[in-house]
Scaffold this active site. Structure first.
Site, short mmCIF file in Angstrom:
data_model
loop_
_atom_site.label_atom_id
_atom_site.label_comp_id
_atom_site.label_asym_id
_atom_site.label_seq_id
_atom_site.Cartn_x
_atom_site.Cartn_y
_atom_site.Cartn_z
CG ASP A 129 -0.25 -0.27 2.49
OD1 ASP A 129 -0.86 -0.11 3.54
OD2 ASP A 129 0.95 -0.61 2.43
CE LYS A 131 -1.04 3.12 4.26
NZ LYS A 131 -1.89 2.44 5.25
CG ASN A 134 3.68 2.80 3.79
OD1 ASN A 134 3.55 3.17 4.94
ND2 ASN A 134 2.89 1.90 3.21
CG ASP A 147 4.11 -3.32 3.46
OD1 ASP A 147 3.74 -4.39 2.98
OD2 ASP A 147 3.36 -2.55 4.09
CB THR A 164 -6.30 10.46 5.23
OG1 THR A 164 -6.74 11.30 4.17
CG2 THR A 164 -5.07 9.68 4.79
#
Ligand SMILES: CC(C)CCNC(=O)Cn1cc(-c2ccc3c(-c4nc5ccccc5[nH]4)n[nH]c3c2)cn1
Length: 262
Positions: A129, A131, A134, A147, A164
């Site tokens: 993911d 983000k 990360n 991660d 969010t």
């Protein structure tokens, strides 16, 4: 490996499942990041199987833009992960300090992300993911995807981060299945944010953000420092229909990336 093999340094971040410390392996003097997870916490949330799978996956990944997991060890109450140390910390620190990145920086980071993701997709791994929290930078400013599936809330993280919706693709927000193309949506969000300093669908409440994503309600601020090509790439990534988003392979040959990424 055991704790006695390391000198422990300053804390680098803390999260729900434990903290991350700077550490130095005594024999080699090698600097790394040591993440401590408490077995009680991991077991309380039944995460041991997921943790094991993540560790297996993460330790097989070797890529210049993916943070290395060198090994792990444990005692009866803690699990320790030996991770690559990223000398310049979170990319977010740079973004919040500068407000926005230059087109060269933004293009370089998007290209690095595209390479890291293409590598993961080659290995049929899509749940990285991507983000912002990360994303770390090594001592030369090279992007490293870590991660943080284990929600490490490090010190200078923006607190709007947890919970969010800013980075979620429409099909995720609508809770449909997601595939590789969800990552290209997120790259569109990140590219916009690198260039303008805020994510495209930012709003006061999660629900407003949700509405804006579903209506594809975003626009470009009239800033002179962002080229037409940059906006063109964002438009090709922020496409509601996942099958119509620019594929990863095309990102690396997009004129804006070719011209600006180094
Ligand atoms: C196996 C599975 C559980 C995934 C393994 N990956 C992780 O645990 C992801 N993770 C990486 C970290 C992490 C956090 C911070 C750092 C840093 C770091 N360098 C810094 C420099 C200046 C300021 C802060 C810094 N943080 N280097 N490497 C890190 C690694 C925390 N969780």
């Amino acid at each position: 490996w055991g704790l006695k093999d390391f000198d422990i340094g300053r804390p680098l971040g803390k999260g729900k499942f434990g903290r991350v410390y700077m550490a130095r392996e005594k024999k080699s003097q090698y600097i790394c990041a040591l993440k401590v997870l408490y077995r009680s916490q991991v077991e309380k949330y039944g995460l041991l199987p997921q943790l094991k799978r993540e560790m297996e996956i993460q330790s097989t990944l070797e890529h210049p833009n993916i943070l290395g997991l060198y090994g792990w060890f444990g005692d009866d109450e803690r699990i320790f992960l030996i991770l690559e140390y990223a000398g310049r910390g979170e990319l977010y620190g740079l973004l919040s300090k500068k407000g926005h990145l230059t087109e060269k920086q933004a293009a370089t980071y998007i290209a690095s992300l595209a390479k890291a993701l293409a590598y993961c997709h080659e290995k049929h791994i899509i749940h990285r993911d991507i983000k912002p929290e990360n994303l770390l930078l090594d001592h030369e400013g090279r992007l490293k995807v870590a991660d943080f599936g284990w929600s490490v809330q490090s010190s200078n993280k923006r607190h709007t981060m947890c919970g969010t919706l800013d980075y979620l693709a429409p099909e995720m927000v609508e809770n449909k299945g997601h595939d590789y193309s969800v990552d290209t949506w997120t790259m569109g969000i990140l590219c916009y944010e690198f260039l303008f300093g805020v994510p495209p669908f930012e709003a006061e409440t999660q629900n407003e953000t949700f509405q804006r994503i579903m209506k594809m309600d975003y626009s470009f601020p009239p800033t002179p420092h962002v080229s037409v090509e940059a906006k063109n790439l964002v438009r090709l990534l922020l496409v509601k229909d996942p099958s119509k988003r620019l594929p990863l392979s095309k990102i690396l040959v997009h004129p804006w990336i070719v011209k600006n990424a180094d």
